[in-house]
Design an enzyme around this catalytic site. Structure first.
Site, PDB file in Angstrom:
ATOM      1  N   LYS A  86      -7.905   4.410 -12.863  1.00  0.00           N
ATOM      2  CA  LYS A  86      -7.444   5.436 -11.990  1.00  0.00           C
ATOM      3  C   LYS A  86      -5.652   5.220 -12.237  1.00  0.00           C
ATOM      4  CE  LYS A  86      -6.502   3.612  -7.513  1.00  0.00           C
ATOM      5  NZ  LYS A  86      -6.569   3.610  -6.050  1.00  0.00           N
ATOM      6  N   HIS A 156      -2.110   4.527   7.336  1.00  0.00           N
ATOM      7  CA  HIS A 156      -3.246   5.388   6.763  1.00  0.00           C
ATOM      8  C   HIS A 156      -4.468   5.020   6.657  1.00  0.00           C
ATOM      9  CE1 HIS A 156      -4.690   8.953   4.295  1.00  0.00           C
ATOM     10  NE2 HIS A 156      -4.795   8.114   3.296  1.00  0.00           N
ATOM     11  N   THR A 240      -1.937  -6.845   1.381  1.00  0.00           N
ATOM     12  CA  THR A 240      -1.009  -7.369   0.274  1.00  0.00           C
ATOM     13  C   THR A 240      -1.587  -7.219  -1.066  1.00  0.00           C
ATOM     14  OG1 THR A 240      -0.132  -9.275   1.669  1.00  0.00           O
ATOM     15  CG2 THR A 240      -0.047  -9.480  -0.832  1.00  0.00           C
ATOM     16  N   ASP A 241      -1.036  -6.391  -1.801  1.00  0.00           N
ATOM     17  CA  ASP A 241      -1.403  -5.658  -3.131  1.00  0.00           C
ATOM     18  C   ASP A 241      -0.585  -5.819  -4.332  1.00  0.00           C
ATOM     19  OD1 ASP A 241      -0.070  -3.732  -2.184  1.00  0.00           O
ATOM     20  OD2 ASP A 241      -1.650  -2.500  -2.532  1.00  0.00           O
TER      21      ASP A 241
HETATM   22  P1  NAD Z   1       1.041   3.310   5.669  1.00  0.00           P
HETATM   23  O1  NAD Z   1       2.394   3.474   4.903  1.00  0.00           O
HETATM   24  O2  NAD Z   1       0.507   4.469   5.973  1.00  0.00           O
HETATM   25  O3  NAD Z   1       1.283   2.508   6.674  1.00  0.00           O
HETATM   26  C1  NAD Z   1       1.999   1.127   6.679  1.00  0.00           C
HETATM   27  C2  NAD Z   1       1.757   0.146   7.623  1.00  0.00           C
HETATM   28  O4  NAD Z   1       2.375  -1.087   7.597  1.00  0.00           O
HETATM   29  C3  NAD Z   1       1.728   0.540   9.125  1.00  0.00           C
HETATM   30  O5  NAD Z   1       1.086  -0.195   9.997  1.00  0.00           O
HETATM   31  C4  NAD Z   1       3.327  -0.092   9.461  1.00  0.00           C
HETATM   32  O6  NAD Z   1       3.532   0.019  10.687  1.00  0.00           O
HETATM   33  C5  NAD Z   1       3.102  -1.360   8.551  1.00  0.00           C
HETATM   34  N1  NAD Z   1       4.525  -1.843   8.239  1.00  0.00           N
HETATM   35  C6  NAD Z   1       5.652  -0.990   7.546  1.00  0.00           C
HETATM   36  N2  NAD Z   1       6.552  -1.808   7.590  1.00  0.00           N
HETATM   37  C7  NAD Z   1       6.178  -2.960   7.830  1.00  0.00           C
HETATM   38  C8  NAD Z   1       6.969  -4.408   7.890  1.00  0.00           C
HETATM   39  N3  NAD Z   1       8.211  -4.508   7.529  1.00  0.00           N
HETATM   40  N4  NAD Z   1       6.448  -5.479   8.389  1.00  0.00           N
HETATM   41  C9  NAD Z   1       4.859  -5.356   8.963  1.00  0.00           C
HETATM   42  N5  NAD Z   1       4.378  -4.223   8.990  1.00  0.00           N
HETATM   43  C10 NAD Z   1       4.902  -2.965   8.373  1.00  0.00           C
HETATM   44  O7  NAD Z   1       0.301   2.327   4.414  1.00  0.00           O
HETATM   45  P2  NAD Z   1      -1.192   2.317   4.342  1.00  0.00           P
HETATM   46  O8  NAD Z   1      -1.586   3.517   3.217  1.00  0.00           O
HETATM   47  O9  NAD Z   1      -2.023   2.233   5.483  1.00  0.00           O
HETATM   48  O10 NAD Z   1      -1.469   0.865   3.537  1.00  0.00           O
HETATM   49  C11 NAD Z   1      -1.118  -0.498   4.144  1.00  0.00           C
HETATM   50  C12 NAD Z   1      -1.103  -1.591   3.040  1.00  0.00           C
HETATM   51  O11 NAD Z   1      -2.356  -1.451   2.414  1.00  0.00           O
HETATM   52  C13 NAD Z   1      -0.004  -1.300   1.840  1.00  0.00           C
HETATM   53  O12 NAD Z   1       0.612  -2.261   1.549  1.00  0.00           O
HETATM   54  C14 NAD Z   1      -0.828  -0.805   0.676  1.00  0.00           C
HETATM   55  O13 NAD Z   1      -0.107  -0.970  -0.650  1.00  0.00           O
HETATM   56  C15 NAD Z   1      -2.047  -1.710   0.907  1.00  0.00           C
HETATM   57  N6  NAD Z   1      -3.343  -1.135   0.301  1.00  0.00           N
HETATM   58  C16 NAD Z   1      -4.108  -1.909  -0.191  1.00  0.00           C
HETATM   59  C17 NAD Z   1      -5.413  -1.712  -0.880  1.00  0.00           C
HETATM   60  C18 NAD Z   1      -6.304  -2.447  -1.406  1.00  0.00           C
HETATM   61  O14 NAD Z   1      -7.163  -2.306  -2.286  1.00  0.00           O
HETATM   62  N7  NAD Z   1      -6.201  -3.723  -1.028  1.00  0.00           N
HETATM   63  C19 NAD Z   1      -5.617  -0.255  -1.123  1.00  0.00           C
HETATM   64  C20 NAD Z   1      -4.725   0.794  -0.629  1.00  0.00           C
HETATM   65  C21 NAD Z   1      -3.449   0.026   0.300  1.00  0.00           C
END
Ligand code: NAD
Length: 340
Positions: A86, A156, A240-241
């Protein structure tokens, strides 16, 4: 049982020669259900724990253009003959162009020849496979009598997480906290679609009232503290990734029985990185969730135990759902063929 990609490539519909299959984002969205993603992710976590599937080292680099972070996650699931990568990352200026900031594409290869076999849109699949991972953790580790689901995060991924989690236990309520409160109404509308009462709460109430908590934010500091979480809670830490990101108190990680998709990632880029760095837990105390799936670890041992799933996101999850997308798209005649 999901057919290996190799078998799909040998169907009569495949043009001879050097064509590859293309499965679009729209097709993935249409055919890869939460249930199909759950089954694929659960299977591959089990295969990883048996040593039948392996993730290769992740590459992630700032490319010095468009503020983008680009990388790739790759792996091979020998048990299903699924090989691929990916590729993609994070382009922060995309929203202004009407695109999502996270962009990814999966390429699957024929493990016998190295030839590219399929090109699959990876954006929807990333969300559905990430939600499947926390859902698998809830299915295997949450108390059966869990009724209150807590959400920390409302971006998202959060809606996908909520939908998948809601299918694992008989939740009767969703409570949520988000760093940006103005994002909560969209999560509330997902809960409403699912017929679940929704309440935006103070952060402290999440831990005090929820039986299962999903953290899915891009936070860089602890939001969920040890002394606020009740015994018996299951926490799926999904946000957290990356090195430096953090959603929960290291003391909470230390107080929990910690499970993960992959121990190396949990230690390096997952939620456990902070407790590990402070010497509060040892890497060998972290249990691959595949061991629970395979029945070689009992999982939750008591109703009072705090279980924590550190879902870091592995390439094999992406390959698993992408191979399902190819199989289902082919069965429905939704694959395009491109000469390469
Ligand atoms: P997004 O940008 O759509 O949403 C971000 C989220 O984090 C929102 O809820 C926002 O309010 C919050 N946020 C932003 N800044 C912040 C801060 N300083 N303190 C606390 N919260 C804060 O992102 P998303 O696509 O929903 O992804 C969320 C997280 O999940 C990201 O860190 C992304 O890298 C991670 N993620 C992990 C996996 C996995 O497999 N573990 C997969 C996809 C995404």
């Amino acid at each position: 049982m999901i057919a290996p990609l190799k078998a799909a490539a040998e169907t009569a519909s495949a043009p001879a020669g050097t064509s590859i299959k293309v499965v679009s984002e729209a097709t993935c969205r249409r055919i890869v259900t939460r249930s199909a993603a759950f089954t694929a992710v659960e299977q591959v976590f089990g295969a990883m724990a048996k040593g039948d599937a392996v993730n290769f080292p992740v590459v992630r680099e700032a490319i010095g253009h468009a503020d983008a972070l680009y990388g790739f996650k790759s792996g091979f699931d020998r048990s299903r003959a699924v090989l691929g990568v990916k590729s993609g990352g994070y382009w922060p200026g995309n929203l202004a162009k009407g695109l999502t900031n996270h962009q990814s594409t999966v390429v699957l290869f024929d493990p016998d020849s190295g030839r590219p076999a399929a090109l699959v849109g990876g954006n929807y699949l990333t969300a559905v496979r990430t939600a499947a991972a926390s859902a698998v953790s809830i299915a295997h580790l949450a108390r059966p009598d869990a009724t209150v689901l807590g959400m920390l995060g409302a971006g998202h991924q959060a809606g996908f997480q909520l939908r998948a989690a809601a299918e694992q236990r008989s939740f009767d309520k969703v409570i949520a906290w988000n760093y940006h409160p103005d994002m909560l109404p969209s999560l509330a509308s997902v809960a409403a679609e699912l017929g679940l009462p929704f309440e935006a709460v103070e952060r402290e109430r999440l831990g005090r009232e929820a039986d299962v908590i999903i953290t899915i934010s891009s936070s860089w500091e602890a939001q969920l503290m040890r002394d606020r979480v009740r015994p018996g809670t299951h926490i799926a830490c999904m946000g957290t990734d990356t090195k430096g990101k953090q959603e929960v108190d290291p003391a909470l990680v230390a107080a929990a029985t910690v499970f993960t998709d992959e121990v190396a990632q949990s230690v390096g880029i997952g939620e456990a990185q902070h407790a590990i760095a402070r010497g509060m837990i040892a890497a060998d105390a972290i249990i691959p969730i595949g061991a629970v799936i395979n029945g070689t670890h009992p999982g939750r041992r008591s109703a009072d135990e705090i279980t924590l799933f550190d879902g870091t996101g592995v390439g094999l999850q992406d390959l698993a759902v992408a191979s399902v997308a190819v199989e289902l798209a082919e069965a429905e005649g939704l694959v395009s063929w491109v000469e390469l």
